[in-house]
Design a protein around this motif. Structure first.
Motif, PDB file in Angstrom:
ATOM      1  N   PHE A  81      16.080  -2.074  -0.396  1.00  0.00           N
ATOM      2  CA  PHE A  81      15.859  -1.411  -1.675  1.00  0.00           C
ATOM      3  C   PHE A  81      14.519  -1.730  -2.324  1.00  0.00           C
ATOM      4  O   PHE A  81      14.181  -1.133  -3.349  1.00  0.00           O
ATOM      5  CB  PHE A  81      16.987  -1.772  -2.644  1.00  0.00           C
ATOM      6  N   PRO A  98      22.223 -11.936   3.122  1.00  0.00           N
ATOM      7  CA  PRO A  98      22.555 -10.731   2.331  1.00  0.00           C
ATOM      8  C   PRO A  98      21.484 -10.362   1.315  1.00  0.00           C
ATOM      9  O   PRO A  98      21.153  -9.189   1.150  1.00  0.00           O
ATOM     10  CB  PRO A  98      23.868 -11.125   1.636  1.00  0.00           C
ATOM     11  N   ALA A  99      20.921 -11.384   0.642  1.00  0.00           N
ATOM     12  CA  ALA A  99      19.866 -11.111  -0.335  1.00  0.00           C
ATOM     13  C   ALA A  99      18.625 -10.550   0.338  1.00  0.00           C
ATOM     14  O   ALA A  99      17.990  -9.609  -0.160  1.00  0.00           O
ATOM     15  CB  ALA A  99      19.523 -12.381  -1.107  1.00  0.00           C
ATOM     16  N   LEU A 137      19.287  -6.893   1.257  1.00  0.00           N
ATOM     17  CA  LEU A 137      19.252  -6.002   0.098  1.00  0.00           C
ATOM     18  C   LEU A 137      17.821  -5.787  -0.395  1.00  0.00           C
ATOM     19  O   LEU A 137      17.418  -4.659  -0.719  1.00  0.00           O
ATOM     20  CB  LEU A 137      20.125  -6.566  -1.021  1.00  0.00           C
TER      21      LEU A 137
END
Length: 312
Positions: free
Chosen positions: A44, A36-37, A40
């Protein structure tokens, strides 16, 4: 199990396969947690960077779309314009100011507060500006430096004559005035980090140096400073990165300065991109700025690694 059975090639191979299988399961679990990190950060951070680099090779104007490939045209224009050279010079001044002054005053304060009573209260007072937004800090100090602001009122009170100098309207003082504000805002965090570094220094070398008759300055120079140097380099990296990328303080405090586009590369990038609508040209400024930050930060990181290994 006998020693001969342990040396059996088949048993050894089975043990290796089990070890590899266990390591692979551990790796899959680790990737599952960090996925997930990574997603992200990619969406972004990395993806916008890649898009910005590609944009810098086009002729994209506001609302016109990416209609033509420009090659290195934006970069050639970049280094040919005097505004960019002025912004580069002011950025260099910014970086030096952001690196040197917080470090000098933060180190002095950390050495002064290390054994002082009411240390926590004093640290909180110096750290207080850090909790405010840079735009709020800029708005406050804008009125400090305004022609009828606090600073000019103090000068008028000391000299006894009217003083209404525009600190933020003169090219010779605007950068220095904003650097003072930056130092005031970041002095607290620099001081706290250096205090942590000082508290981690073992007392035995200091006491041994004092027993040998070393003065306080000699103890600091030959014992404290070499052991504190890794922390100093961490603080330097943080301040240099902040100096390169500071935008809000400059934009809020010096928004009325006639040549505000030359205040720093970050301001120049914003002015070209959103003020004039030259998005591709602004993207090329961002690429140059990012490259400078990466090079300087990498140099300081390598220096920190070498210093740390030498101390160990």
């Amino acid at each position: 199990m006998t020693q001969s059975s342990l040396l059996n090639p088949q048993i050894l191979e089975t043990a290796k396969r089990r070890e590899r299988s266990y390591a692979w399961r551990q790796t899959r679990v680790a990737w599952l947690f960090i996925a997930p990190a990574v997603l992200l950060v990619s969406l972004f951070s990395l993806l916008p960077v890649v898009f910005n680099v590609g944009l810098s090779f086009t002729k994209w104007q506001r609302f016109a779309g990416i209609d033509e490939f420009a090659g290195f045209g934006n970069y050639r224009r970049l280094f040919a314009l005097p505004y960019f050279s002025e912004a580069m010079l002011n950025t260099a001044i910014w970086v030096v100011g952001a690196m040197v002054f917080p470090l000098i005053f933060g180190l002095a304060l950390s050495l002064l507060l290390r054994n002082m009573a009411f240390q926590e209260t004093i640290k909180s007072l110096f750290f207080l500006p850090r909790i405010f937004a840079p735009t709020a800090i800029g708005a406050i100090w804008y009125y400090v430096y305004s022609p009828h602001g606090v600073l000019n009122s103090m000068v008028s009170g000391v000299t006894g004559s009217e003083f209404d100098f525009g600190w933020l309207y003169s090219g010779s003082t605007v950068t220095g005035a904003v650097i003072v504000t930056f130092v005031w805002q970041n002095l607290g965090i620099t001081m706290v980090l250096l205090l942590l570094g000082l508290s981690a220094i073992p007392k035995d070398p200091i006491e041994a140096a004092r027993v040998e008759g070393a003065s306080s300055f000699q103890v600091f120079r030959h014992v404290v400073w070499p052991l504190l140097l890794p922390t100093v380099l961490v603080v330097t990296i943080l301040n240099v990165a902040a100096g390169f990328t500071t935008f809000d303080l400059l934009w809020v405090m010096a928004s009325d300065f006639p040549g505000k586009r030359t205040l720093s590369l970050a301001v120049y990038m914003y002015y070209e991109s959103f003020g004039k609508g030259a998005w591709a040209y602004g993207a090329s400024v961002a690429v140059v700025l990012g490259f400078m930050v990466i090079v300087v930060s990498a140099f300081l990181a390598v220096l920190q690694t070498r210093v740390t290994k030498r101390i160990q």
